[in-house]
Design an enzyme around this catalytic site. Structure first.
Site, PDB file in Angstrom:
ATOM      1  N   SER A 150       0.834  -1.199   0.000  1.00  0.00           N
ATOM      2  CA  SER A 150       0.000   0.000   0.000  1.00  0.00           C
ATOM      3  C   SER A 150       0.866   1.244   0.000  1.00  0.00           C
ATOM      4  O   SER A 150       2.012   1.212   0.451  1.00  0.00           O
ATOM      5  CB  SER A 150      -0.862   0.013   1.265  1.00  0.00           C
ATOM      6  N   TYR A 163      -2.255  -1.087  11.012  1.00  0.00           N
ATOM      7  CA  TYR A 163      -2.309  -1.516   9.608  1.00  0.00           C
ATOM      8  C   TYR A 163      -1.066  -1.115   8.817  1.00  0.00           C
ATOM      9  O   TYR A 163      -0.496  -1.937   8.090  1.00  0.00           O
ATOM     10  CB  TYR A 163      -3.562  -0.886   8.990  1.00  0.00           C
ATOM     11  N   LYS A 167       1.716  -3.188   6.130  1.00  0.00           N
ATOM     12  CA  LYS A 167       1.926  -2.895   4.702  1.00  0.00           C
ATOM     13  C   LYS A 167       3.408  -2.614   4.438  1.00  0.00           C
ATOM     14  O   LYS A 167       3.952  -3.006   3.407  1.00  0.00           O
ATOM     15  CB  LYS A 167       1.033  -1.723   4.282  1.00  0.00           C
TER      16      LYS A 167
HETATM   17  P1  NAD Z   1     -11.769  -5.719   0.482  1.00  0.00           P
HETATM   18  O1  NAD Z   1     -12.240  -5.653   1.892  1.00  0.00           O
HETATM   19  O2  NAD Z   1     -12.749  -5.556  -0.611  1.00  0.00           O
HETATM   20  O3  NAD Z   1     -10.973  -7.046   0.191  1.00  0.00           O
HETATM   21  C1  NAD Z   1     -10.227  -7.729   1.160  1.00  0.00           C
HETATM   22  C2  NAD Z   1     -10.354  -9.180   0.865  1.00  0.00           C
HETATM   23  O4  NAD Z   1      -9.584  -9.935   1.794  1.00  0.00           O
HETATM   24  C3  NAD Z   1     -11.815  -9.630   1.011  1.00  0.00           C
HETATM   25  O5  NAD Z   1     -12.134 -10.459  -0.072  1.00  0.00           O
HETATM   26  C4  NAD Z   1     -11.798 -10.389   2.314  1.00  0.00           C
HETATM   27  O6  NAD Z   1     -12.770 -11.395   2.386  1.00  0.00           O
HETATM   28  C5  NAD Z   1     -10.395 -10.958   2.289  1.00  0.00           C
HETATM   29  N1  NAD Z   1      -9.955 -11.355   3.606  1.00  0.00           N
HETATM   30  C6  NAD Z   1      -9.983 -10.635   4.745  1.00  0.00           C
HETATM   31  N2  NAD Z   1      -9.532 -11.364   5.775  1.00  0.00           N
HETATM   32  C7  NAD Z   1      -9.226 -12.585   5.274  1.00  0.00           C
HETATM   33  C8  NAD Z   1      -8.722 -13.775   5.835  1.00  0.00           C
HETATM   34  N3  NAD Z   1      -8.450 -13.854   7.130  1.00  0.00           N
HETATM   35  N4  NAD Z   1      -8.514 -14.837   5.027  1.00  0.00           N
HETATM   36  C9  NAD Z   1      -8.795 -14.767   3.706  1.00  0.00           C
HETATM   37  N5  NAD Z   1      -9.280 -13.664   3.116  1.00  0.00           N
HETATM   38  C10 NAD Z   1      -9.489 -12.581   3.892  1.00  0.00           C
HETATM   39  O7  NAD Z   1     -10.634  -4.610   0.372  1.00  0.00           O
HETATM   40  P2  NAD Z   1      -9.570  -4.322  -0.784  1.00  0.00           P
HETATM   41  O8  NAD Z   1      -9.403  -2.861  -0.818  1.00  0.00           O
HETATM   42  O9  NAD Z   1      -9.909  -5.041  -2.019  1.00  0.00           O
HETATM   43  O10 NAD Z   1      -8.245  -4.935  -0.131  1.00  0.00           O
HETATM   44  C11 NAD Z   1      -7.412  -5.867  -0.764  1.00  0.00           C
HETATM   45  C12 NAD Z   1      -5.977  -5.593  -0.355  1.00  0.00           C
HETATM   46  O11 NAD Z   1      -5.562  -4.357  -0.903  1.00  0.00           O
HETATM   47  C13 NAD Z   1      -5.752  -5.503   1.152  1.00  0.00           C
HETATM   48  O12 NAD Z   1      -4.561  -6.187   1.498  1.00  0.00           O
HETATM   49  C14 NAD Z   1      -5.583  -4.019   1.383  1.00  0.00           C
HETATM   50  O13 NAD Z   1      -4.775  -3.732   2.487  1.00  0.00           O
HETATM   51  C15 NAD Z   1      -4.917  -3.609   0.092  1.00  0.00           C
HETATM   52  N6  NAD Z   1      -5.041  -2.177  -0.198  1.00  0.00           N
HETATM   53  C16 NAD Z   1      -6.263  -1.620  -0.373  1.00  0.00           C
HETATM   54  C17 NAD Z   1      -6.350  -0.265  -0.637  1.00  0.00           C
HETATM   55  C18 NAD Z   1      -7.650   0.452  -0.845  1.00  0.00           C
HETATM   56  O14 NAD Z   1      -7.659   1.680  -0.839  1.00  0.00           O
HETATM   57  N7  NAD Z   1      -8.755  -0.255  -1.056  1.00  0.00           N
HETATM   58  C19 NAD Z   1      -5.185   0.497  -0.735  1.00  0.00           C
HETATM   59  C20 NAD Z   1      -3.964  -0.121  -0.530  1.00  0.00           C
HETATM   60  C21 NAD Z   1      -3.905  -1.468  -0.271  1.00  0.00           C
HETATM   61  C1  RM4 Z   2      -4.857   1.822   2.069  1.00  0.00           C
HETATM   62  C2  RM4 Z   2      -4.834   3.328   2.134  1.00  0.00           C
HETATM   63  C3  RM4 Z   2      -6.210   3.816   1.835  1.00  0.00           C
HETATM   64  C4  RM4 Z   2      -7.207   3.162   2.763  1.00  0.00           C
HETATM   65  C5  RM4 Z   2      -7.065   1.658   2.712  1.00  0.00           C
HETATM   66  C6  RM4 Z   2      -7.930   0.971   3.723  1.00  0.00           C
HETATM   67  O1  RM4 Z   2      -3.638   1.230   2.313  1.00  0.00           O
HETATM   68  O2  RM4 Z   2      -4.433   3.748   3.416  1.00  0.00           O
HETATM   69  O3  RM4 Z   2      -6.280   5.225   1.933  1.00  0.00           O
HETATM   70  O4  RM4 Z   2      -8.511   3.528   2.379  1.00  0.00           O
HETATM   71  O5  RM4 Z   2      -5.755   1.293   2.972  1.00  0.00           O
END
Ligand code: NAD
Ligand code: RM4
Length: 260
Positions: A150, A163, A167
């Protein structure tokens, strides 16, 4: 929204994505299928979401499979890899995507929230990446490992003190794994999404003021959508990135560099 180009860059490859019933993981899984891969996803609880992701993969003419498991449990990793190999014969690409971010203030962070976040995001990733790497080493023809780190590996968040270290840890894991696995032709890289609209931040961004602030920081003028991650995943997964390892790619519309 711009239509994404379709390639056959991942033709013949088997791609695994954790936490792929929704959000970025689902976009990565379906995206990999769109570019030619067979895809085995991991999911934790959302059976309907996992089934519909598999249906989408199959509708693209690829093989799809959903395997249930909580990534925080070390046994899940071996089971996931074994069952994916049983079905598709190999693992070429492993995307460590599953993650949680239960926004909470620092001074009163519940121990369970801190520990669960560490276990899912970082411990889970460690065991998964290790199991995927062992499979790739056994196969003997290299591979690509991608961690969904992230922008938060590089910057802080007031309600993300549990969190952001996970990351940063993922990014660091990819750097060390790139060294450990280079001799096997296994590349390890992280993607650093900015703010992508998914369930993980739905509640946080329901606050209009915060959403406007976040949007205002982005030179490209909008928050991200899950399909903004498709191209970067496909690139790092594919042989186009054959000399890219230990790298980190920001996919944030320019938010990180926007100081003034
Ligand atoms: P999301 O909540 O839609 O997806 C997260 C996924 O992980 C879901 O499908 C959930 O069921 C699964 N999950 C959670 N706990 C779990 C477990 N214990 N075992 C198996 N699966 C599990 O959110 P997202 O934004 O799609 O997040 C995906 C990844 O991207 C995460 O690692 C998040 O940190 C990262 N990320 C997201 C953002 C953002 O802004 N959305 C930014 C940077 C990084
Ligand atoms: C990302 C970043 C985004 C936040 C998600 C949950 O790493 O910090 O801004 O919305 O996490």
């Amino acid at each position: 929204m711009t239509e994404l180009p379709v390639t056959n860059l991942l033709q013949g490859k088997t791609v695994l994505v954790t936490g792929a019933s929704a959000g970025i993981g689902r976009a990565a899984a379906v995206g990999a299928a769109r570019h030619g891969a067979d895809v085995a996803i991991n999911f934790s609880r959302d059976v309907a979401g996992a089934q519909s992701a598999v249906a989408e993969i199959e509708a693209l003419g690829r093989r799809g499979l959903a395997i249930k498991g909580d990534v925080a449990d070390p046994d899940t990793a071996k089971d996931y890899i074994a069952r994916a190999v049983e079905a598709f014969g190999k693992v070429d690409v492993f995307v460590n995507n599953a993650g949680i971010c239960p926004f909470h203030s620092f001074l009163d962070m519940p121990i369970e929230t801190f520990e669960r976040t560490m276990r899912v995001n970082l411990h889970g990733a460690y065991f998964m990446v290790q199991a995927a790497a062992n499979q790739m080493v056994r196969q003997g023809h290299g591979g690509s490992i991608i961690a969904m780190s992230s922008i938060s590996a590089l910057v802080g968040g007031e309600y993300q003190t549990h969190y952001t270290p996970t990351k940063a840890g993922l990014h660091s894991l990819m750097q060390s794994a790139a060294i450990a696995l280079g001799r096997y032709g296994i590349r390890c890289n992280s993607l650093l999404p900015g703010t992508i609209l998914t369930d993980i931040n739905k509640e946080d961004l329901a606050n209009e003021e915060k959403r406007k602030y976040m949007e205002g920081r982005i030179p490209l003028g909008r928050l991200g959508q899950p399909d903004d991650m498709e191209g970067p995943v496909v690139f790092l997964a594919s042989d186009l990135a054959k000399y890219v390892t230990g790298a980190a790619l920001l996919v944030d519309g320019g938010a990180f560099v926007n100081l003034q």
